[in-house]
Design a protein around this motif. Structure first.
Motif, PDB file in Angstrom:
ATOM      1  N   ARG A 145      43.317  32.392  40.445  1.00 17.58           N
ATOM      2  CA  ARG A 145      41.867  32.502  40.235  1.00 17.58           C
ATOM      3  C   ARG A 145      41.157  32.877  41.532  1.00 17.58           C
ATOM      4  O   ARG A 145      40.271  33.727  41.544  1.00 17.58           O
ATOM      5  CB  ARG A 145      41.303  31.187  39.688  1.00 17.58           C
ATOM      6  CG  ARG A 145      41.689  30.898  38.251  1.00 17.58           C
ATOM      7  CD  ARG A 145      40.747  29.869  37.627  1.00 17.58           C
ATOM      8  NE  ARG A 145      40.686  28.624  38.373  1.00 17.58           N
ATOM      9  CZ  ARG A 145      41.527  27.601  38.188  1.00 17.58           C
ATOM     10  NH1 ARG A 145      42.504  27.699  37.282  1.00 17.58           N
ATOM     11  NH2 ARG A 145      41.394  26.491  38.887  1.00 17.58           N
ATOM     12  N   LYS A 146      41.534  32.230  42.620  1.00 12.56           N
ATOM     13  CA  LYS A 146      40.904  32.528  43.913  1.00 12.56           C
ATOM     14  C   LYS A 146      41.195  33.967  44.338  1.00 12.56           C
ATOM     15  O   LYS A 146      40.308  34.686  44.822  1.00 12.56           O
ATOM     16  CB  LYS A 146      41.415  31.553  44.975  1.00 12.56           C
ATOM     17  CG  LYS A 146      41.011  30.107  44.774  1.00 12.56           C
ATOM     18  CD  LYS A 146      39.545  29.884  45.083  1.00 12.56           C
ATOM     19  CE  LYS A 146      39.189  28.402  45.021  1.00 12.56           C
ATOM     20  NZ  LYS A 146      37.735  28.180  45.249  1.00 12.56           N
ATOM     21  N   ARG A 147      42.427  34.380  44.180  1.00 15.99           N
ATOM     22  CA  ARG A 147      42.821  35.741  44.546  1.00 15.99           C
ATOM     23  C   ARG A 147      42.056  36.764  43.708  1.00 15.99           C
ATOM     24  O   ARG A 147      41.511  37.740  44.220  1.00 15.99           O
ATOM     25  CB  ARG A 147      44.328  35.893  44.346  1.00 15.99           C
ATOM     26  CG  ARG A 147      44.867  37.320  44.438  1.00 15.99           C
ATOM     27  CD  ARG A 147      44.847  37.859  45.825  1.00 15.99           C
ATOM     28  NE  ARG A 147      45.363  39.228  45.857  1.00 15.99           N
ATOM     29  CZ  ARG A 147      45.169  40.073  46.859  1.00 15.99           C
ATOM     30  NH1 ARG A 147      44.492  39.690  47.919  1.00 15.99           N
ATOM     31  NH2 ARG A 147      45.674  41.293  46.822  1.00 15.99           N
ATOM     32  N   GLY A 148      41.986  36.540  42.386  1.00 14.22           N
ATOM     33  CA  GLY A 148      41.328  37.496  41.511  1.00 14.22           C
ATOM     34  C   GLY A 148      39.828  37.552  41.689  1.00 14.22           C
ATOM     35  O   GLY A 148      39.212  38.609  41.501  1.00 14.22           O
ATOM     36  N   ALA A 149      39.214  36.422  42.064  1.00  7.81           N
ATOM     37  CA  ALA A 149      37.759  36.362  42.160  1.00  7.81           C
ATOM     38  C   ALA A 149      37.211  37.052  43.403  1.00  7.81           C
ATOM     39  O   ALA A 149      36.057  37.503  43.401  1.00  7.81           O
ATOM     40  CB  ALA A 149      37.299  34.898  42.130  1.00  7.81           C
ATOM     41  N   ARG A 150      38.001  37.137  44.474  1.00 10.67           N
ATOM     42  CA  ARG A 150      37.468  37.608  45.757  1.00 10.67           C
ATOM     43  C   ARG A 150      38.187  38.836  46.292  1.00 10.67           C
ATOM     44  O   ARG A 150      38.035  39.182  47.471  1.00 10.67           O
ATOM     45  CB  ARG A 150      37.545  36.481  46.783  1.00 10.67           C
ATOM     46  CG  ARG A 150      36.800  35.216  46.390  1.00 10.67           C
ATOM     47  CD  ARG A 150      35.296  35.468  46.287  1.00 10.67           C
ATOM     48  NE  ARG A 150      34.715  35.700  47.591  1.00 10.67           N
ATOM     49  CZ  ARG A 150      33.469  36.100  47.797  1.00 10.67           C
ATOM     50  NH1 ARG A 150      32.693  36.359  46.752  1.00 10.67           N
ATOM     51  NH2 ARG A 150      33.007  36.278  49.011  1.00 10.67           N
ATOM     52  N   ASN A 151      38.966  39.526  45.459  1.00  7.47           N
ATOM     53  CA  ASN A 151      39.688  40.716  45.898  1.00  7.47           C
ATOM     54  C   ASN A 151      39.668  41.770  44.806  1.00  7.47           C
ATOM     55  O   ASN A 151      39.724  41.444  43.611  1.00  7.47           O
ATOM     56  CB  ASN A 151      41.155  40.376  46.229  1.00  7.47           C
ATOM     57  CG  ASN A 151      41.286  39.442  47.406  1.00  7.47           C
ATOM     58  OD1 ASN A 151      41.263  39.850  48.557  1.00  7.47           O
ATOM     59  ND2 ASN A 151      41.406  38.147  47.101  1.00  7.47           N
ATOM     60  N   GLU A 152      39.601  43.031  45.204  1.00  3.43           N
ATOM     61  CA  GLU A 152      39.699  44.112  44.240  1.00  3.43           C
ATOM     62  C   GLU A 152      41.121  44.172  43.686  1.00  3.43           C
ATOM     63  O   GLU A 152      42.086  43.884  44.400  1.00  3.43           O
ATOM     64  CB  GLU A 152      39.350  45.448  44.902  1.00  3.43           C
ATOM     65  CG  GLU A 152      37.906  45.546  45.342  1.00  3.43           C
ATOM     66  CD  GLU A 152      37.600  46.900  45.954  1.00  3.43           C
ATOM     67  OE1 GLU A 152      38.525  47.753  45.983  1.00  3.43           O
ATOM     68  OE2 GLU A 152      36.451  47.112  46.388  1.00  3.43           O
ATOM     69  N   GLU A 153      41.250  44.555  42.434  1.00  5.43           N
ATOM     70  CA  GLU A 153      42.563  44.637  41.825  1.00  5.43           C
ATOM     71  C   GLU A 153      43.438  45.629  42.584  1.00  5.43           C
ATOM     72  O   GLU A 153      43.019  46.753  42.874  1.00  5.43           O
ATOM     73  CB  GLU A 153      42.441  45.060  40.366  1.00  5.43           C
ATOM     74  CG  GLU A 153      43.758  45.028  39.611  1.00  5.43           C
ATOM     75  CD  GLU A 153      43.591  45.329  38.141  1.00  5.43           C
ATOM     76  OE1 GLU A 153      44.620  45.430  37.444  1.00  5.43           O
ATOM     77  OE2 GLU A 153      42.432  45.459  37.680  1.00  5.43           O
ATOM     78  N   GLY A 154      44.644  45.192  42.902  1.00  2.37           N
ATOM     79  CA  GLY A 154      45.587  46.048  43.615  1.00  2.37           C
ATOM     80  C   GLY A 154      45.403  46.080  45.116  1.00  2.37           C
ATOM     81  O   GLY A 154      46.157  46.775  45.818  1.00  2.37           O
TER      82      GLY A 154
END
Length: 434
Positions: free
Chosen positions: A397-406
């Motif tokens: 969740r943290k990774r997906g919320a604050r980084n663009e996909e890929g």
């Protein structure tokens, strides 16, 4: 049927010992020898069906317990079963049913039947409810009430019982004369101490300890000698009352071992950071290396809402210095009955403390886990990092919320990812982590 300790002393390697050895990456003979000597316990009531046995003690991974249970304010058992599921999903090794709400028997039976991990109980909680129902007051509890409950909980499949056998008249006198700030904060300890003071009698759990051994031997229940006189604030830590109880518990450990009954010892709740190591070593010395089960310890009294953190600070140091079993503390500690989210946070936080100690204790597999994470970070292998994380869902969740996909690097460093940049100069472009 003989207990795990009796069978170990006879030279038998039980199926439970084999399962523990496989999980812990140690030899079955190591487990057998340690169970025979009392350094390891395998709480596995013969009536608990579907249990995945786990060992607690020296040379093994530090275990984590989650407390659940109903109260008179929240008497429904279904939410507690959901908490049990969440605790197990998060990696708890045990749960304790601390129910005090309506229909305690039903709650306990459903929790034990539902639990794949070992279950502990506190018979005094139910005994006081029985006393109020049958006699109108806690102080009217009888020996018959108390020992009927102990027998019933063992028959229902409880794997370990917290029994406040060390709350003696001597310990209470030390408390009165020393002038504690918070007196007794253990519920079980306060129940039995109030009964003793009202009747001017010794603790029946202490006086009739042989009867307890009879019950626990019959069902192979592990005794968890409760710390009814544990300090409830830093000002009360390591006082004469606490140490008097610990001396008594050490003698009771010897008596349990003489019968071949498995036993562990419970430890203090609030202890200043600089006293934790000495408390752990004192227990190991006085109780002849019996497994030590601690609540926290909490290293400060001023952090309600964050006591999962204060306990993890103390729990790590405690486990480094010999504690074998950590009871989680949730953000709701001192505030109210924990929610399922509190259970999640409490288990993960306690597991971090336990694993941090496992690294120092040389537990097989501990360093390998951290090394694998380091290599995944070096390679910017985000999927591997998520898989290795102690709480994969939160990490994703943290990774997906604050980084663009890929995105290769994380949004904290972006184009300035230190390991990635240096990797380019070392001939390893594309490999790095921020």
């Amino acid at each position: 049927m003989a207990t795990q300790m009796q069978r170990a002393r006879a030279g038998e390697i039980t199926e439970e010992m084999r399962i523990v050895a496989e999980e812990e990456r140690v030899t079955p003979e190591f487990v057998r020898e340690s169970v025979a000597a009392g350094r390891i316990v395998i709480p596995a009531n013969t009536e608990h069906k579907g249990l995945r046995p786990r060992g607690v003690g020296a040379g093994l991974r530090v275990k984590v317990n989650a407390n659940i249970g109903t109260s008179n304010v929240f008497p429904a058992v279904e939410p507690e079963l959901a908490k049990l599921d969440e605790a197990v999903r998060c990696g708890a090794d045990a749960v304790m049913d601390l129910s005090t709400g309506d229909h305690i028997d039903v709650s306990r039976q459903r929790i034990i039947a539902h639990s794949p991990v070992m279950v502990g109980t506190v018979p005094l909680y139910e005994a006081t409810v029985v006393a109020i129902r049958n006699h109108g007051a806690v102080i009217e509890m009888t020996d018959t009430d108390l020992f009927h409950v102990i027998e019933q909980q063992a028959r229902d499949g409880a794997d370990f019982l917290t029994l406040h056998c060390g709350v003696t008249r001597s310990a209470i006198e030390h408390m009165k004369h020393e002038g504690r700030v918070m007196d007794i904060v253990s519920r079980g300890g306060s129940f039995i101490a109030g009964w003793m003071l009202h009747h001017d009698k010794e603790n029946p759990l202490y006086e009739r300890y042989d009867d307890i051994l009879d019950i626990c031997e019959k069902y192979d229940v592990t005794i968890s000698l409760g710390d009814g006189m544990r300090p409830g604030c830093l000002a009360d830590a390591t006082d004469r009352c606490q140490i008097t109880e610990l001396l008594t518990l050490g003698a009771l450990v010897d008596r349990a071992w003489a019968r071949g009954v498995q036993v562990m010892v419970e430890g203090p709740g609030h202890v200043p950071f600089d006293q934790i190591a000495s408390n752990m070593k004192l227990e190991k010395e006085l109780c002849h290396n019996a497994p030590f089960y601690v609540l926290g310890p909490l290293v400060t009294d001023i952090a309600p809402g964050y006591d999962h953190i204060t306990s993890a600070i103390g729990g790590t140091l405690a486990a480094v210095n010999g504690a074998d079993f950590i009871c989680y503390v949730t953000p709701a500690e001192h505030l109210g009955l924990p929610t399922i989210e509190d259970v999640h946070t409490g288990v993960i936080t306690a597991r971090i403390a336990a694993h941090s100690a496992d690294l120092v204790r040389g537990v097989p597999g501990a360093w390998e886990w951290d090394l694998a994470m380091a290599k995944a970070r070096k390679a910017l292998d985000w999927e591997k990092q998520m898989t290795l994380a102690i709480d994969p869902d939160l990490a994703r969740r943290k990774r997906g919320a604050r980084n663009e996909e890929g995105a290769e690097a994380c949004s904290m460093c972006g184009n300035y990812c230190s390991v990635k940049l240096l990797g380019q100069y070392l001939g390893k472009p594309g490999n790095g982590s921020c």
